[in-house]
Design a protein around this motif. Structure first.
Motif, short mmCIF file in Angstrom:
data_model
loop_
_atom_site.label_atom_id
_atom_site.label_comp_id
_atom_site.label_asym_id
_atom_site.label_seq_id
_atom_site.Cartn_x
_atom_site.Cartn_y
_atom_site.Cartn_z
N TYR A 95 11.51 -4.04 -3.19
CA TYR A 95 10.43 -2.97 -2.99
C TYR A 95 9.91 -2.78 -1.70
CZ TYR A 95 11.19 -3.04 -8.08
OH TYR A 95 12.14 -3.10 -9.11
N SER A 96 10.57 -3.63 -0.72
CA SER A 96 9.88 -3.51 0.46
C SER A 96 10.18 -2.21 1.30
CB SER A 96 10.35 -4.56 1.34
OG SER A 96 11.67 -4.93 1.44
N GLY A 97 11.22 -1.30 0.99
CA GLY A 97 11.47 -0.13 1.66
C GLY A 97 10.20 0.86 1.41
N ALA A 98 10.24 1.65 2.38
CA ALA A 98 9.09 2.68 2.45
C ALA A 98 8.80 3.73 1.15
CB ALA A 98 9.30 3.88 3.64
N ASN A 99 10.07 3.93 0.60
CA ASN A 99 9.86 4.97 -0.62
C ASN A 99 9.40 4.33 -1.96
OD1 ASN A 99 10.46 7.18 0.62
ND2 ASN A 99 12.45 7.18 0.34
N ARG A 100 9.66 2.82 -1.96
CA ARG A 100 9.37 2.23 -3.36
C ARG A 100 8.32 1.09 -3.23
NH1 ARG A 100 14.70 1.97 -5.93
NH2 ARG A 100 15.18 4.00 -6.13
N PHE A 101 7.87 0.82 -1.92
CA PHE A 101 6.87 -0.06 -1.83
C PHE A 101 5.70 0.05 -2.45
CE2 PHE A 101 3.39 -2.06 0.84
CZ PHE A 101 3.95 -3.54 0.67
N ALA A 102 5.07 -1.00 -3.34
CA ALA A 102 3.88 -0.88 -4.04
C ALA A 102 3.84 -0.11 -5.24
CB ALA A 102 2.67 -0.42 -3.25
N VAL A 103 5.18 -0.02 -5.80
CA VAL A 103 5.43 0.93 -6.96
C VAL A 103 4.83 -0.03 -8.09
CG1 VAL A 103 7.74 -0.05 -7.63
CG2 VAL A 103 7.01 2.10 -8.47
N LEU A 104 4.07 0.60 -9.18
CA LEU A 104 3.81 -0.13 -10.40
C LEU A 104 4.93 -0.32 -11.28
CD1 LEU A 104 1.06 0.58 -8.76
CD2 LEU A 104 -0.07 0.93 -11.11
N ARG A 105 5.05 -1.45 -11.83
CA ARG A 105 5.97 -1.87 -13.01
C ARG A 105 5.18 -2.86 -13.64
NH1 ARG A 105 10.15 -4.88 -11.11
NH2 ARG A 105 11.33 -4.54 -13.09
N ALA A 106 5.69 -2.62 -14.83
CA ALA A 106 5.36 -3.60 -15.97
C ALA A 106 6.23 -4.58 -16.26
CB ALA A 106 5.23 -3.02 -17.34
N ARG A 107 6.13 -5.88 -15.59
CA ARG A 107 7.07 -7.02 -15.35
C ARG A 107 6.53 -8.30 -15.11
NH1 ARG A 107 6.15 -10.04 -11.02
NH2 ARG A 107 5.91 -8.96 -8.99
N ALA A 108 5.39 -8.67 -15.36
CA ALA A 108 4.82 -9.85 -14.87
C ALA A 108 4.40 -10.48 -16.32
CB ALA A 108 3.65 -9.86 -14.14
N GLY A 109 4.76 -12.07 -16.70
CA GLY A 109 4.17 -12.60 -17.83
C GLY A 109 2.95 -12.97 -17.71
N SER B 134 16.39 -0.93 -10.23
CA SER B 134 15.05 -1.51 -9.86
C SER B 134 13.74 -0.49 -10.51
CB SER B 134 14.87 -1.51 -8.22
OG SER B 134 15.25 -0.11 -7.91
N LYS B 135 14.30 0.44 -11.17
CA LYS B 135 13.26 1.31 -11.56
C LYS B 135 12.77 1.08 -13.08
CE LYS B 135 15.19 5.15 -9.07
NZ LYS B 135 15.95 6.51 -9.33
N TYR B 136 13.48 -0.10 -13.53
CA TYR B 136 13.18 -0.25 -15.16
C TYR B 136 11.89 -0.97 -15.21
CZ TYR B 136 13.97 -2.40 -19.44
OH TYR B 136 13.89 -2.71 -21.02
N ARG B 137 10.93 -0.44 -16.01
CA ARG B 137 9.59 -0.97 -16.47
C ARG B 137 8.70 -0.04 -15.45
NH1 ARG B 137 11.57 -6.18 -18.21
NH2 ARG B 137 11.04 -7.04 -16.34
N MET B 138 9.06 1.02 -14.53
CA MET B 138 8.36 1.50 -13.51
C MET B 138 7.31 2.52 -14.31
SD MET B 138 9.75 4.28 -10.50
CE MET B 138 10.53 5.37 -11.85
N LEU B 139 6.11 2.56 -13.99
CA LEU B 139 5.15 3.52 -14.44
C LEU B 139 5.20 4.92 -13.84
CD1 LEU B 139 4.14 0.66 -15.35
CD2 LEU B 139 1.71 1.68 -15.09
N ARG B 140 5.26 5.84 -14.71
CA ARG B 140 5.62 7.13 -14.36
C ARG B 140 4.47 8.33 -15.16
NH1 ARG B 140 10.73 9.70 -15.46
NH2 ARG B 140 9.99 11.38 -14.12
N THR B 141 4.05 9.31 -14.33
CA THR B 141 3.36 10.06 -15.04
C THR B 141 4.26 11.38 -15.51
OG1 THR B 141 2.79 11.37 -13.00
CG2 THR B 141 1.00 10.08 -13.91
N ARG B 142 4.58 11.24 -16.67
CA ARG B 142 5.70 12.46 -17.09
C ARG B 142 5.69 12.81 -18.66
NH1 ARG B 142 8.53 9.76 -21.29
NH2 ARG B 142 9.43 7.93 -20.67
#
Length: 197
Positions: free
Chosen positions: A119-133, A69-77
């Protein structure tokens, strides 16, 4: 520090965004996505830098993230010396309403705020991911700038985008971007560094 919301006149939006840009003379291959037809002046390729993390935002496309579920997630790294295609985003300024959308050329998708499903859990809710066409409400943001820093607001989440820099995150999650804060603080501030094509 008082921030000015940039959702009113198109001219104000474009002038403020252009004021805060730091230009880096770098070549980027590829064209804007076909669905970027309503992107107005000021739309361009950028790196996104987090002063709090002292790192650039990347889209996670590596092997550790595939099939998770972390694939294509945006991170400052990413350190400046290591910038590559995963750190390039096309920022689309909607010429009709001033909304901003982010497109990741390396993934081929628009950036979404994940507000449901896995992504409805508290730790991942509203994470930014590159996944929309295509761009819908979850792919639209408003931008607020106070030179030289900008913040992104997600109307769909009704929150500001934060870089998660706290100690509770695992090494594969630390620095992930989430639309989760009601106020702007250091973790919600970024610099947009333009990439010349």
């Amino acid at each position: 520090m008082k921030m000015r919301t940039m959702s009113t006149a198109r001219g104000v939006i474009l002038a403020a965004v252009m004021t805060v840009l730091l230009v880096v003379a770098t070549t980027v291959s590829g064209a804007p996505p076909a669905s970027a037809g309503d992107c107005g002046p000021g739309s361009a390729y950028y790196n996104i830098y987090s002063p709090s993390a002292n790192r650039y935002v990347a889209v996670e496309l590596g092997g550790n993230y595939k099939n998770t579920s972390k694939y294509r997630m945006l991170r400052t790294r990413t350190a400046e010396a290591d910038l590559g295609p995963w750190e390039i985003f096309f920022l689309c300024l909607d010429s009709a309403n001033g909304d901003v959308s982010l497109y990741s050329p390396s993934s081929g998708y628009w950036v979404s705020v994940e507000l449901g499903g896995d992504y409805s859990g508290a730790n991942r809710f509203a994470v930014l991911r590159a996944r929309a066409g295509e761009r819908g409400p979850w792919e639209r943001f408003r931008i607020s700038c106070s030179v030289p820093l900008c913040s992104l607001y997600s109307p769909a989440a009704d929150k500001w985008v934060s870089a998660e820099l706290g100690g509770q995150w695992s090494s594969t999650e630390k620095g992930m971007l989430r639309a989760r804060n009601a106020d702007i603080g250091p973790w919600e501030q970024f610099q947009l560094v333009q990439r010349r094509i």
